[in-house]
Scaffold this motif. Sequence first.
Motif, PDB file in Angstrom:
ATOM      1  N   SER A   1      24.979  69.276  36.306  1.00 13.56           N
ATOM      2  CA  SER A   1      23.540  69.370  36.581  1.00 13.56           C
ATOM      3  C   SER A   1      22.965  70.666  36.017  1.00 13.56           C
ATOM      4  CB  SER A   1      23.282  69.315  38.091  1.00 13.56           C
ATOM      5  OG  SER A   1      23.621  68.052  38.614  1.00 13.56           O
TER       6      SER A   1
ATOM      7  N   PRO B   1      16.500  69.001  42.282  1.00 12.02           N
ATOM      8  CA  PRO B   1      17.764  68.251  42.219  1.00 12.02           C
ATOM      9  C   PRO B   1      18.967  69.127  41.876  1.00 12.02           C
ATOM     10  CG  PRO B   1      16.020  67.082  41.040  1.00 12.02           C
ATOM     11  CD  PRO B   1      15.494  68.445  41.351  1.00 12.02           C
ATOM     12  N   VAL B   2      18.770  70.123  41.001  1.00 11.58           N
ATOM     13  CA  VAL B   2      19.875  71.005  40.634  1.00 11.58           C
ATOM     14  C   VAL B   2      20.246  71.887  41.826  1.00 11.58           C
ATOM     15  CG1 VAL B   2      20.628  72.855  39.094  1.00 11.58           C
ATOM     16  CG2 VAL B   2      19.205  71.000  38.206  1.00 11.58           C
TER      17      VAL B   2
ATOM     18  N   SER C   1      22.183  69.878  44.301  1.00 10.96           N
ATOM     19  CA  SER C   1      23.569  69.600  43.901  1.00 10.96           C
ATOM     20  C   SER C   1      24.465  70.806  44.179  1.00 10.96           C
ATOM     21  CB  SER C   1      23.636  69.209  42.422  1.00 10.96           C
ATOM     22  OG  SER C   1      23.342  70.313  41.589  1.00 10.96           O
TER      23      SER C   1
ATOM     24  N   TYR D   1      22.425  70.266  32.205  1.00  9.68           N
ATOM     25  CA  TYR D   1      21.260  69.464  31.825  1.00  9.68           C
ATOM     26  C   TYR D   1      19.974  69.918  32.513  1.00  9.68           C
ATOM     27  CZ  TYR D   1      18.054  65.556  31.248  1.00  9.68           C
ATOM     28  OH  TYR D   1      16.949  64.794  30.956  1.00  9.68           O
ATOM     29  N   GLY D   2      20.066  70.275  33.783  1.00 15.64           N
ATOM     30  CA  GLY D   2      18.861  70.612  34.545  1.00 15.64           C
ATOM     31  C   GLY D   2      18.397  72.038  34.401  1.00 15.64           C
TER      32      GLY D   2
ATOM     33  N   LYS E   1      20.827  61.231  32.814  1.00 12.38           N
ATOM     34  CA  LYS E   1      20.772  60.979  34.266  1.00 12.38           C
ATOM     35  C   LYS E   1      22.011  60.227  34.728  1.00 12.38           C
ATOM     36  CE  LYS E   1      15.737  60.990  34.917  1.00 12.38           C
ATOM     37  NZ  LYS E   1      14.554  60.153  35.251  1.00 12.38           N
TER      38      LYS E   1
ATOM     39  N   ILE F   1      25.131  62.404  35.168  1.00 12.79           N
ATOM     40  CA  ILE F   1      25.165  63.185  36.405  1.00 12.79           C
ATOM     41  C   ILE F   1      25.457  62.301  37.619  1.00 12.79           C
ATOM     42  CG2 ILE F   1      23.781  64.628  37.963  1.00 12.79           C
ATOM     43  CD1 ILE F   1      22.291  65.599  35.410  1.00 12.79           C
ATOM     44  N   THR F   2      24.761  61.182  37.704  1.00 15.11           N
ATOM     45  CA  THR F   2      24.876  60.348  38.906  1.00 15.11           C
ATOM     46  C   THR F   2      26.201  59.605  39.019  1.00 15.11           C
ATOM     47  OG1 THR F   2      23.729  58.530  37.773  1.00 15.11           O
ATOM     48  CG2 THR F   2      22.386  60.040  39.091  1.00 15.11           C
TER      49      THR F   2
ATOM     50  N   MET G   1      29.505  67.621  39.677  1.00 15.78           N
ATOM     51  CA  MET G   1      28.112  67.206  39.544  1.00 15.78           C
ATOM     52  C   MET G   1      27.201  68.428  39.452  1.00 15.78           C
ATOM     53  SD  MET G   1      25.752  64.774  42.000  1.00 15.78           S
ATOM     54  CE  MET G   1      26.698  63.298  41.677  1.00 15.78           C
ATOM     55  N   ALA G   2      27.507  69.460  40.228  1.00 13.01           N
ATOM     56  CA  ALA G   2      26.686  70.678  40.202  1.00 13.01           C
ATOM     57  C   ALA G   2      26.773  71.373  38.845  1.00 13.01           C
ATOM     58  CB  ALA G   2      27.136  71.631  41.314  1.00 13.01           C
TER      59      ALA G   2
END
Length: 309
Positions: free
Chosen positions: A157, A199-200, A203, A160-161, A133, A136-137, A153-154
């Motif tokens: 993401s 969240p993905v 992003s 991981y996402g 986390k 990403i943040t 970030m996308a």
Amino acid sequence: MTDSAFATDAFIQAQIAAWMRELGSVKRLAPKTLEAYGRDVGQFMSFLSGHMGGAITLQSLKELRAADIRSFMAQRREESLGSRSLARVLSSLKNFFGFLERENILATEAFNAIRTPKIPKSLPKALTVVEAKQTITRVDEMEEEPWIAARDMAVISLCYGAGLRIAEALALTKGDLEAEVLRVTGKGGKIRMVPLIAPVRQSIETYLTLSPYKLWDDDPLFRGKKGGVLSPRIIQLRMQQLRSALGLPPSATPHALRHSFATHLLGKGGDLRAIQELLGHASLSTTQIYTAVDTERLMESYAKAHPRG
């Protein structure tokens, strides 16, 4: 010019070329895999040429013995080739000779006596949930340009996402985005549908809103600073910055985020078959390695937390 060009006669060169075409157009091997297979066979032919004392012909290959193959493998090991690479070399050779047999050109029993080198099992290095986390943040702290920060970030993401390989993420087009899912083209050109968690999805939408480039459905989703296709090296460098900022180990790479995706899903009770589909693994045995990762983590926690640990 391949390593086999001067080591073989014209007929064998033609067979190697035909085999390579089949691997590329029919089996659709990735370019780097195709290059490695061709290099392996080329090096084998060069070895045989010196070993047998002349250009390799069909008759030379008919006389091939298991001892010749073992000598080649021993030479490659002396050149510091590891077991994993040796196993790939053997796979390349078997594939080529299998092609010759399918084409009714040559059949040999020489490979039947050769054992595949034992490959030590290496567990994928997953980040903790907190580390993943944070990775990403904290991206926006590494980049002053808002749209580039949103882009990176996308991409991270998605690793991981959604469990994407970095190459899969960068191969996406805008048209691959659907309402709730993503159409991903994996290894061998196989397409799978991957659900997009909120969240993905957010992003990606943030990146598209901030991006200065207008994208059509067939356009690459992620663009470089000057508008070209985004290079994986850029994301690797971004992960390098994040590792330094967060004090993460060298194993914290974009691919480690994919491992973390699978490990964390399994840790929360995710179904192994479903995880296999999400990752795009052809075989369940490939996915099963994550059960070992999860068990290892469980035992570590148990040893730390239990009074008798």
